[in-house]
Design a protein around this motif. Structure first.
Motif, short mmCIF file in Angstrom:
data_model
loop_
_atom_site.label_atom_id
_atom_site.label_comp_id
_atom_site.label_asym_id
_atom_site.label_seq_id
_atom_site.Cartn_x
_atom_site.Cartn_y
_atom_site.Cartn_z
N ILE A 111 -47.67 57.14 -7.40
CA ILE A 111 -48.97 57.58 -7.90
C ILE A 111 -49.84 56.37 -8.21
N GLY A 112 -51.14 56.51 -7.94
CA GLY A 112 -52.10 55.51 -8.38
C GLY A 112 -52.26 54.30 -7.48
N VAL A 113 -51.66 54.34 -6.30
CA VAL A 113 -51.81 53.26 -5.33
C VAL A 113 -52.80 53.70 -4.26
N PRO A 114 -53.84 52.89 -3.97
CA PRO A 114 -54.81 53.29 -2.95
C PRO A 114 -54.15 53.74 -1.66
N PHE A 115 -54.65 54.80 -1.08
CA PHE A 115 -53.99 55.38 0.08
C PHE A 115 -54.37 54.61 1.35
N PRO A 116 -53.39 54.23 2.17
CA PRO A 116 -53.65 53.43 3.37
C PRO A 116 -54.10 54.30 4.55
N ILE A 117 -55.29 54.84 4.45
CA ILE A 117 -55.76 55.77 5.47
C ILE A 117 -55.89 55.09 6.83
N ASP A 118 -56.09 53.78 6.84
CA ASP A 118 -56.19 53.08 8.12
C ASP A 118 -54.88 53.16 8.89
N LEU A 119 -53.75 53.09 8.18
CA LEU A 119 -52.45 53.20 8.85
C LEU A 119 -52.25 54.60 9.44
N VAL A 120 -52.69 55.60 8.71
CA VAL A 120 -52.56 56.98 9.19
C VAL A 120 -53.46 57.21 10.40
N ASP A 121 -54.70 56.77 10.30
CA ASP A 121 -55.65 56.93 11.43
C ASP A 121 -55.08 56.30 12.69
N ALA A 122 -54.51 55.12 12.53
CA ALA A 122 -53.99 54.41 13.70
C ALA A 122 -52.77 55.11 14.29
N ALA A 123 -52.00 55.80 13.44
CA ALA A 123 -50.75 56.40 13.89
C ALA A 123 -50.89 57.81 14.44
N VAL A 124 -51.96 58.52 14.07
CA VAL A 124 -52.05 59.94 14.43
C VAL A 124 -52.02 60.19 15.95
N PRO A 125 -52.71 59.43 16.77
CA PRO A 125 -52.62 59.70 18.21
C PRO A 125 -51.18 59.65 18.73
N ALA A 126 -50.42 58.65 18.31
CA ALA A 126 -49.01 58.58 18.73
C ALA A 126 -48.21 59.71 18.13
N LEU A 127 -48.53 60.07 16.88
CA LEU A 127 -47.84 61.17 16.23
C LEU A 127 -48.05 62.47 17.01
N ALA A 128 -49.29 62.73 17.39
CA ALA A 128 -49.59 63.95 18.15
C ALA A 128 -48.87 63.95 19.49
N GLY A 129 -48.70 62.77 20.07
CA GLY A 129 -48.02 62.68 21.35
C GLY A 129 -46.52 62.92 21.26
N ARG A 130 -45.97 62.89 20.07
CA ARG A 130 -44.53 63.09 19.90
C ARG A 130 -44.16 64.54 19.58
N LEU A 131 -45.13 65.41 19.44
CA LEU A 131 -44.83 66.79 19.08
C LEU A 131 -43.82 67.39 20.04
N ASP A 132 -42.82 68.06 19.44
CA ASP A 132 -41.73 68.61 20.25
C ASP A 132 -41.18 69.83 19.53
N GLU A 133 -40.77 70.84 20.28
CA GLU A 133 -40.22 72.03 19.64
C GLU A 133 -38.91 71.73 18.91
N ASN A 134 -38.29 70.61 19.25
CA ASN A 134 -37.06 70.20 18.58
C ASN A 134 -37.29 69.08 17.57
N GLY A 135 -38.53 68.92 17.13
CA GLY A 135 -38.89 67.79 16.28
C GLY A 135 -38.74 68.00 14.79
N VAL A 136 -38.22 69.16 14.37
CA VAL A 136 -38.11 69.43 12.93
C VAL A 136 -37.25 68.39 12.20
N PRO A 137 -36.12 67.93 12.75
CA PRO A 137 -35.34 66.91 12.03
C PRO A 137 -36.13 65.63 11.74
N ASP A 138 -36.97 65.21 12.66
CA ASP A 138 -37.79 64.02 12.41
C ASP A 138 -38.82 64.28 11.31
N LEU A 139 -39.39 65.48 11.29
CA LEU A 139 -40.31 65.83 10.22
C LEU A 139 -39.60 65.77 8.88
#
Length: 394
Positions: A111-139
């Protein structure tokens, strides 16, 4: 356990660099069609930005996706935190061409640490590319903080001649107590069910599971349980019998995850099924059970494998409900320690101490006043709990 797949849902996780150790820390759950959604949130008056955002968005009853991170709670960050939560959702909406209002967000961590939104923005395209019906364990791995292992569960049912599944992931190991125990839990089902029924079912399941566990008595700012139903299986939950069957499955799934949390609690060496019965009412039984389950003296006695039954009845006596000390019966497993308010002697204590050496055992307190009953799942306090939380931010 049924497979960790649900028709029409895909999931994934990756390391975005939010955690210092390089573990997975960003996860995504997506429905291939609009899903009905229900949620339960923390009752803590200090609430993280994702909680306040999701509270508004679930009012529509529709969701398509959920993005979650570990390593940063995005709490107490002011307007910047709210902006970051919305930006997380917007990044997913852009990547998957979804309505932004149908993307939910969850966070867990410091709690109370500035959120690193730049890291999330940079990672979302790759994250979306990894979507898989068997991906629940990674989630499941991507939302872990002090958890030592991922927590997943699934159940199968049928309605109208069609089978369906409920699949869920959860995290939680510390800051856990009833009142939406500190945790994240994301569940999905490929059954079709009305939003009102979905919300009612989730509320009942949470109250009977996540709100009946305690590890350390603390409640988080980020507690969130979300359940999405997309109807992908073709099974429709419409009749009273189908709703009751769905409820039983959801109750069982949530209790499974709740037990996994307590067993993986920070420093936990003992898991204790606590039952209080014979109270004037269920409310009174719950008050007594809560007081015993949260007592540091009781929990340290469990850790020390000490059958110190006096701490239990003393906790019961300060629960604020009517009881008669001369009618109390207390059992460790099936070993009676106290009868009519009086200890059963050294022989009983010796047998009870052997029970306390097991990793899981039960404690039952009978007030012998009425039909009220309540159950809790609690644990011990160990030295490791102190060590883990003394340097949590290090």
């Amino acid at each position: 356990m049924a497979p960790l797949t649900c028709k029409g849902f895909s999931a994934c996780g990756l390391a975005a660099g939010i955690k210092k150790n390089g573990d997975l820390d960003l996860g995504l759950l997506v429905s291939d069609r609009p899903a009905r959604v229900a949620a339960v949130f923390t009752k803590n008056r200090v609430q993280a930005a994702p909680v306040t955002l999701d509270r508004e968005r679930v009012k529509s009853g529709v969701a398509r996706a959920l993005i979650a991170n570990a390593g940063n709670a995005n709490c107490a960050n002011g307007p910047q935190g709210q902006d970051a939560a919305r930006a997380m959702a917007a990044a997913v909406a852009r990547a998957l061409h979804l309505p932004e209002a149908q993307v939910l967000v969850a966070s867990t961590g410091v709690i109370g640490v500035p959120f690193p939104i730049d890291l999330v923005d940079a990672a979302v395209p790759a994250l979306a590319g990894r979507l898989d019906e068997n991906g629940v364990p990674d989630l499941a791995r991507a939302i872990m903080t002090t958890d030592t292992r991922p927590k997943t569960a699934s159940r199968e049912g049928s309605a109208g001649g069609r089978s369906y599944r409920i699949v869920a992931v959860a995290k939680g190991a510390g800051m856990i107590r009833p009142d939406m125990a500190t945790m994240l839990c994301f569940a999905c089902t490929d059954a079709e069910i009305a939003v009102s029924d979905l919300q009612a079912s989730l509320g009942q399941s949470v109250n009977g599971s996540f709100n009946r566990i305690t590890i350390d008595g603390d409640t988080s700012t980020n507690d969130t349980v979300i359940l999405m139903a997309n109807g992908g299986s073709g099974a429709k939950i419409e009749s009273d019998a189908d709703r009751a069957a769905f409820q039983r499955l959801l109750d069982d799934l949530c209790m499974d995850l709740a037990r996994q949390m307590v067993k993986d609690g920070e420093g936990v060496t003992k898991v204790v099924d606590l039952t209080v019965r014979g109270a004037h009412s269920d409310r009174d039984a719950r008050a007594v059970a809560d007081t015993i389950a949260h007592s540091p003296l009781v929990k340290t006695a469990f850790f020390g494998e000490d059958a110190n039954w006096g701490r239990i009845i003393a906790a019961a006596g300060r629960a604020g409900v009517m009881l008669d000390p001369d009618r109390l019966d207390l059992f460790f497993d099936d070993i009676q320690m106290v009868e009519n308010g009086t200890g059963c002697g050294p022989g009983a204590e010796e047998k009870a101490t052997r029970a306390l050496k097991k990793p899981e055992f039960s404690v039952t307190l009978d007030l012998n006043l009425g039909a009220g009953t309540a159950t809790m799942l609690t644990c011990d306090f160990s030295l490791d709990y102190v060590n883990i939380n003394a340097d949590y931010r290090s």
